[in-house]
Scaffold this motif. Sequence first.
Motif, PDB file in Angstrom:
ATOM      1  N   LEU A 142       0.840  -1.201   0.000  1.00  0.00           N
ATOM      2  CA  LEU A 142       0.000   0.000   0.000  1.00  0.00           C
ATOM      3  C   LEU A 142       0.876   1.253   0.000  1.00  0.00           C
ATOM      4  N   ASP A 143       0.678   2.099  -0.977  1.00  0.00           N
ATOM      5  CA  ASP A 143       1.520   3.276  -1.169  1.00  0.00           C
ATOM      6  C   ASP A 143       1.385   4.271  -0.012  1.00  0.00           C
ATOM      7  N   ALA A 144       2.513   4.852   0.386  1.00  0.00           N
ATOM      8  CA  ALA A 144       2.514   5.811   1.507  1.00  0.00           C
ATOM      9  C   ALA A 144       1.640   7.028   1.208  1.00  0.00           C
ATOM     10  N   GLY A 145       1.484   7.363  -0.067  1.00  0.00           N
ATOM     11  CA  GLY A 145       0.646   8.505  -0.425  1.00  0.00           C
ATOM     12  C   GLY A 145      -0.844   8.217  -0.220  1.00  0.00           C
ATOM     13  N   ASP A 146      -1.195   6.936  -0.193  1.00  0.00           N
ATOM     14  CA  ASP A 146      -2.608   6.552  -0.082  1.00  0.00           C
ATOM     15  C   ASP A 146      -2.990   6.028   1.310  1.00  0.00           C
ATOM     16  N   PHE A 147      -2.046   5.385   1.993  1.00  0.00           N
ATOM     17  CA  PHE A 147      -2.373   4.770   3.292  1.00  0.00           C
ATOM     18  C   PHE A 147      -1.410   5.242   4.385  1.00  0.00           C
ATOM     19  N   ASP A 148      -1.998   5.791   5.453  1.00  0.00           N
ATOM     20  CA  ASP A 148      -1.223   6.213   6.628  1.00  0.00           C
ATOM     21  C   ASP A 148      -1.145   5.046   7.609  1.00  0.00           C
ATOM     22  N   ILE A 149       0.012   4.904   8.272  1.00  0.00           N
ATOM     23  CA  ILE A 149       0.176   3.783   9.214  1.00  0.00           C
ATOM     24  C   ILE A 149       0.266   4.314  10.643  1.00  0.00           C
ATOM     25  N   GLU A 150      -0.586   3.762  11.518  1.00  0.00           N
ATOM     26  CA  GLU A 150      -0.599   4.104  12.937  1.00  0.00           C
ATOM     27  C   GLU A 150      -0.534   2.815  13.754  1.00  0.00           C
ATOM     28  N   VAL A 151       0.243   2.836  14.821  1.00  0.00           N
ATOM     29  CA  VAL A 151       0.365   1.661  15.697  1.00  0.00           C
ATOM     30  C   VAL A 151      -0.221   2.029  17.060  1.00  0.00           C
ATOM     31  N   LEU A 152      -1.187   1.241  17.500  1.00  0.00           N
ATOM     32  CA  LEU A 152      -1.878   1.496  18.768  1.00  0.00           C
ATOM     33  C   LEU A 152      -1.619   0.332  19.715  1.00  0.00           C
ATOM     34  N   GLU A 153      -1.231   0.654  20.953  1.00  0.00           N
ATOM     35  CA  GLU A 153      -1.020  -0.432  21.926  1.00  0.00           C
ATOM     36  C   GLU A 153      -1.665  -0.104  23.254  1.00  0.00           C
ATOM     37  N   MET A 154      -2.101  -1.157  23.972  1.00  0.00           N
ATOM     38  CA  MET A 154      -2.581  -0.979  25.348  1.00  0.00           C
ATOM     39  C   MET A 154      -1.995  -2.056  26.239  1.00  0.00           C
ATOM     40  N   HIS A 155      -1.527  -1.623  27.421  1.00  0.00           N
ATOM     41  CA  HIS A 155      -0.963  -2.530  28.422  1.00  0.00           C
ATOM     42  C   HIS A 155      -1.469  -2.180  29.815  1.00  0.00           C
ATOM     43  N   HIS A 156      -1.208  -3.100  30.730  1.00  0.00           N
ATOM     44  CA  HIS A 156      -1.537  -2.975  32.158  1.00  0.00           C
ATOM     45  C   HIS A 156      -0.927  -1.713  32.794  1.00  0.00           C
ATOM     46  N   ARG A 157      -1.466  -1.351  33.932  1.00  0.00           N
ATOM     47  CA  ARG A 157      -1.075  -0.103  34.608  1.00  0.00           C
ATOM     48  C   ARG A 157       0.361  -0.105  35.142  1.00  0.00           C
ATOM     49  N   THR A 201       4.769   9.141   7.463  1.00  0.00           N
ATOM     50  CA  THR A 201       5.193   8.897   8.850  1.00  0.00           C
ATOM     51  C   THR A 201       4.444   7.679   9.416  1.00  0.00           C
ATOM     52  N   ILE A 202       5.035   7.108  10.474  1.00  0.00           N
ATOM     53  CA  ILE A 202       4.412   5.989  11.179  1.00  0.00           C
ATOM     54  C   ILE A 202       4.151   6.476  12.598  1.00  0.00           C
ATOM     55  N   GLY A 203       2.864   6.548  12.976  1.00  0.00           N
ATOM     56  CA  GLY A 203       2.497   7.133  14.270  1.00  0.00           C
ATOM     57  C   GLY A 203       2.304   6.068  15.336  1.00  0.00           C
ATOM     58  N   PHE A 204       2.508   6.475  16.596  1.00  0.00           N
ATOM     59  CA  PHE A 204       2.341   5.551  17.732  1.00  0.00           C
ATOM     60  C   PHE A 204       1.412   6.175  18.758  1.00  0.00           C
ATOM     61  N   ALA A 205       0.583   5.327  19.385  1.00  0.00           N
ATOM     62  CA  ALA A 205      -0.247   5.782  20.508  1.00  0.00           C
ATOM     63  C   ALA A 205      -0.258   4.687  21.567  1.00  0.00           C
ATOM     64  N   SER A 206      -0.090   5.092  22.833  1.00  0.00           N
ATOM     65  CA  SER A 206       0.023   4.132  23.942  1.00  0.00           C
ATOM     66  C   SER A 206      -1.059   4.385  24.977  1.00  0.00           C
ATOM     67  N   LEU A 207      -1.763   3.335  25.357  1.00  0.00           N
ATOM     68  CA  LEU A 207      -2.765   3.404  26.422  1.00  0.00           C
ATOM     69  C   LEU A 207      -2.289   2.520  27.569  1.00  0.00           C
ATOM     70  N   ARG A 208      -2.584   2.923  28.816  1.00  0.00           N
ATOM     71  CA  ARG A 208      -2.206   2.138  29.994  1.00  0.00           C
ATOM     72  C   ARG A 208      -3.391   2.018  30.921  1.00  0.00           C
ATOM     73  N   GLY A 209      -3.638   0.799  31.442  1.00  0.00           N
ATOM     74  CA  GLY A 209      -4.703   0.661  32.418  1.00  0.00           C
ATOM     75  C   GLY A 209      -4.998  -0.778  32.779  1.00  0.00           C
ATOM     76  N   GLY A 210      -5.450  -0.980  33.998  1.00  0.00           N
ATOM     77  CA  GLY A 210      -5.919  -2.283  34.451  1.00  0.00           C
ATOM     78  C   GLY A 210      -4.894  -3.384  34.296  1.00  0.00           C
ATOM     79  N   SER A 211      -5.374  -4.550  33.853  1.00  0.00           N
ATOM     80  CA  SER A 211      -4.524  -5.746  33.831  1.00  0.00           C
ATOM     81  C   SER A 211      -4.241  -6.234  32.409  1.00  0.00           C
ATOM     82  N   VAL A 212      -4.441  -5.354  31.422  1.00  0.00           N
ATOM     83  CA  VAL A 212      -4.290  -5.768  30.009  1.00  0.00           C
ATOM     84  C   VAL A 212      -2.902  -6.378  29.778  1.00  0.00           C
ATOM     85  N   VAL A 213      -2.854  -7.596  29.296  1.00  0.00           N
ATOM     86  CA  VAL A 213      -1.569  -8.295  29.081  1.00  0.00           C
ATOM     87  C   VAL A 213      -0.812  -7.664  27.916  1.00  0.00           C
TER      88      VAL A 213
END
Length: 266
Positions: A142-157, A201-213
């Motif tokens: 998928l061409d960078a001009g057409d598709f943006d890439i974002e990485v989302l993660e969630m882990h425990h507190r 660009t490749i973006g990152f977002a991090s969530l934290r909470g609870g007991s998520v493995v």
Amino acid sequence: MGLVVVGAAGRMGRTLIRAVHETPGASLVGAVEREGSPFIGQDAGMLAGVEPLDVTISDDPLPVFARADGVLDFTVPSATTVFAGYAAQARIAHIIGTTGCSDADDAKIAAAARHATIVKSGNMSLGVNLLAALVEQAAKALDAGDFDIEVLEMHHRHKVDAPSGTALLLGEAAAGGRAVALSQNSVRVRDGHTGPREEGTIGFASLRGGSVVGDHSVILAGTGERIVLSHHAEDRALFARGAVKAALWAHDRKPGLYSMRDVLGL
Ligand SMILES: NC(=O)C1=CN([C@@H]2O[C@H](COP(=O)(O)OP(=O)(O)OC[C@H]3O[C@@H](n4cnc5c(N)ncnc54)[C@H](OP(=O)(O)O)[C@@H]3O)[C@@H](O)[C@H]2O)C=CC1
Ligand SMILES: O=C(O)C1=N[C@H](C(=O)O)C[C@H](O)C1
């Protein structure tokens, strides 16, 4: 294969002790915790909730490494770099799951890999490493001009580093697919008036909470459509089983720095 678990009292340490105990061809010959830990002197098997294993938790890694074939290390970067030097001295395999290593830490680990067989990965599960291969393929298609890439993660507190090692591994896979360097093309944090998204660009977002493995999604966002590639870890045992598999793979292999994709042939 005789294995040592360092960081033996940690969330992963206890899970690793159980995984070693359950794996044919692997046995626990040592368990190490930091100096001053209240767990020094306890039986590793009892601590991990299995039968007594006659392995006492020690704060002195060198003599423990001397009688082992490999070390399983899910600790903190400052400890992992020291353990890498000791594993190299003892000429044993070093399986590193520790995340949050700096470039300077990684340089020390690479230096140790001249003498030790090191397998290092931000995620030891089969599922995530397969996901990384799929992300690489999708990013390439998928061409960078057409598709943006974002990485989302969630882990425990309790997690102390961000983005997670897995998120960075997936980001590297996406960057590899696009034939660009992640270090030159990543957006690790957004806050305030950021302006529009920069193409490629490749973006990152991090969530934290609870007991998520550990939850990870790679989103390829185009105009009018989105592809989401995800992995959800439900139990730390899958990381531990991957680490033991890596140790058995690394046993008697020539020194070098290997990844979990090498171990799994992906
Ligand atoms: N690659 C993968 O597949 C995975 C990687 N991880 C990574 O593994 C690491 C550990 O995670 P987790 O088990 O949740 O964390 P914990 O904090 O539960 O465990 C870390 C353990 O290491 C111990 N430790 C710290 N310093 C030393 C030292 N110098 N010598 C010996 N032991 C030491 C800590 O002791 P104390 O608490 O007393 O300081 C603790 O018991 C993290 O970097 C995490 O991101 C986790 C899961 C999967
Ligand atoms: O700290 C954790 O728990 C985990 N760490 C690893 C990471 O940073 O990606 C792997 C897994 O997601 C759990």
